[in-house]
Design a protein around this motif. Structure first.
Motif, PDB file in Angstrom:
ATOM      1  N   GLY A  20       0.916  -5.344  10.993  1.00  0.00           N
ATOM      2  CA  GLY A  20      -0.086  -5.475  12.033  1.00  0.00           C
ATOM      3  C   GLY A  20      -1.414  -5.958  11.494  1.00  0.00           C
ATOM      4  N   PRO A  21      -2.363  -6.252  12.371  1.00  0.00           N
ATOM      5  CA  PRO A  21      -3.666  -6.779  11.942  1.00  0.00           C
ATOM      6  C   PRO A  21      -4.503  -5.786  11.149  1.00  0.00           C
ATOM      7  N   ALA A  22      -4.207  -4.479  11.272  1.00  0.00           N
ATOM      8  CA  ALA A  22      -4.947  -3.475  10.511  1.00  0.00           C
ATOM      9  C   ALA A  22      -4.091  -2.840   9.423  1.00  0.00           C
ATOM     10  N   GLY A  23      -2.926  -3.422   9.153  1.00  0.00           N
ATOM     11  CA  GLY A  23      -2.015  -2.871   8.161  1.00  0.00           C
ATOM     12  C   GLY A  23      -0.661  -2.581   8.773  1.00  0.00           C
ATOM     13  N   ARG A  24       0.166  -1.903   8.001  1.00  0.00           N
ATOM     14  CA  ARG A  24       1.530  -1.647   8.444  1.00  0.00           C
ATOM     15  C   ARG A  24       1.562  -0.635   9.595  1.00  0.00           C
ATOM     16  N   LEU A  25       2.468  -0.894  10.559  1.00  0.00           N
ATOM     17  CA  LEU A  25       2.675   0.002  11.691  1.00  0.00           C
ATOM     18  C   LEU A  25       4.068   0.593  11.596  1.00  0.00           C
ATOM     19  N   PHE A  77       0.652   3.678  16.807  1.00  0.00           N
ATOM     20  CA  PHE A  77      -0.585   2.924  16.755  1.00  0.00           C
ATOM     21  C   PHE A  77      -1.277   3.102  15.396  1.00  0.00           C
ATOM     22  N   ARG A  78      -2.151   2.193  15.065  1.00  0.00           N
ATOM     23  CA  ARG A  78      -2.913   2.241  13.808  1.00  0.00           C
ATOM     24  C   ARG A  78      -3.542   3.619  13.603  1.00  0.00           C
ATOM     25  N   SER A  83       1.314   4.926  10.050  1.00  0.00           N
ATOM     26  CA  SER A  83       0.700   3.626  10.329  1.00  0.00           C
ATOM     27  C   SER A  83      -0.673   3.538   9.673  1.00  0.00           C
ATOM     28  N   GLU A  84      -0.949   2.386   9.098  1.00  0.00           N
ATOM     29  CA  GLU A  84      -2.213   2.173   8.405  1.00  0.00           C
ATOM     30  C   GLU A  84      -3.326   1.840   9.395  1.00  0.00           C
ATOM     31  N   GLY A  85      -4.562   1.843   8.881  1.00  0.00           N
ATOM     32  CA  GLY A  85      -5.709   1.522   9.705  1.00  0.00           C
ATOM     33  C   GLY A  85      -6.334   2.768  10.308  1.00  0.00           C
ATOM     34  N   GLU A  86      -7.302   2.545  11.196  1.00  0.00           N
ATOM     35  CA  GLU A  86      -8.017   3.624  11.855  1.00  0.00           C
ATOM     36  C   GLU A  86      -7.994   3.424  13.363  1.00  0.00           C
ATOM     37  N   HIS A  87      -8.046   4.526  14.080  1.00  0.00           N
ATOM     38  CA  HIS A  87      -8.103   4.465  15.537  1.00  0.00           C
ATOM     39  C   HIS A  87      -9.288   3.603  15.971  1.00  0.00           C
ATOM     40  N   ALA A  91      -9.305  -1.211  21.635  1.00  0.00           N
ATOM     41  CA  ALA A  91      -9.366  -2.644  21.344  1.00  0.00           C
ATOM     42  C   ALA A  91      -8.347  -3.042  20.272  1.00  0.00           C
ATOM     43  N   GLY A  92      -8.365  -2.357  19.140  1.00  0.00           N
ATOM     44  CA  GLY A  92      -7.407  -2.660  18.086  1.00  0.00           C
ATOM     45  C   GLY A  92      -5.989  -2.293  18.488  1.00  0.00           C
ATOM     46  N   GLU A  93      -5.846  -1.236  19.272  1.00  0.00           N
ATOM     47  CA  GLU A  93      -4.512  -0.807  19.706  1.00  0.00           C
ATOM     48  C   GLU A  93      -3.866  -1.863  20.613  1.00  0.00           C
TER      49      GLU A  93
END
Length: 227
Positions: A20-25, A77-78, A83-87, A91-93
């Motif tokens: 995903g755009p913020a890392g692995r999901l 979700f991120r 799953s990587e990234g932050e809530h 928008a990112g979700e």
């Protein structure tokens, strides 16, 4: 799109990661039949309040769709579990949902069904409505106001895809009178099912929710294709 898998090729459930755009999901795929007419994704409720792809509503929605032989993808979700990234407060979700839809298109080349529960519905509908490959939408426990957050659905007024809304008449985050307003304003075709005695999480009413999905899929998506 790259994928890391942790299951055998013949497994009925595949555990893997989407890029995903913020890392692995983190994701799970319940395998479908070779002659499947659709592929589907089901999105989970708010991750900051315990929502994951293992939520009971999400699981039962998957079972309803998998019962027709459709491959069904769930993912976190991120920032949720592995799953990587932050809530990102929606928008990112929305990008995460787009990632899942693109993976399904690449993997199966089938028309898609979007389904989401609560936060997953509010976020995912915005990603799925403009996607030409998404042919039908399912919103479970559609939230209107929850924990100080409000959700609006004006974009559904122009979304002329088959839509199913299923909620309980005791939903604490989606009062029936507000949901009638949302669904009344949404473009046709649509169906709104209000389950008597059910709360936001369909406690004790998961079978009724599952049956509502099954009936709608047979009546709306499969029946017109029969000769």
């Amino acid at each position: 799109m790259e994928m890391t898998t942790h299951s055998t090729p013949n497994a009925q459930i595949r555990s893997f990661f989407l890029e995903g755009p913020a890392g692995r999901l983190e994701a799970l795929l319940n395998a479908g039949k070779p002659d499947a007419q659709f592929a589907a994704v089901v999105c989970h409720p708010h991750p900051l309040y315990g929502g994951t792809m293992h939520n009971k509503v999400v699981y039962n929605a998957m079972k309803a769709l998998r019962g027709f032989g459709f491959p069904v993808l769930r993912f976190n979700f991120r920032g949720t579990e592995l799953s990587e990234g932050e809530h990102d407060y929606g928008a990112g979700e929305r990008q995460d949902v787009q990632t899942a839809l693109e993976w399904l298109k690449h993997e199966f080349s089938l028309p898609l069904i979007f389904a989401g529960f609560s936060f997953g519905a509010a976020v995912g509908l915005r990603a799925a409505c403009p996607d030409p490959d998404v042919k039908a939408l399912i919103s479970l426990g559609t939230p209107v106001a929850a924990e100080g957050r409000s959700y609006t659905y004006e974009f559904l007024n122009e979304c002329a895809k088959p839509k199913l809304f299923v909620s309980g008449d005791r939903d604490q985050f989606g009062p029936a009178e507000r949901l009638y307003e949302v669904t009344a304003a949404a473009a046709e075709p649509k169906r709104f099912v209000l389950i008597h005695g059910a709360d936001h999480f369909f406690a004790g009413q998961l079978e009724s929710m599952k049956s509502a999905i099954e009936f709608w899929v047979r009546d709306t998506l499969l029946q017109p294709q029969r000769q």
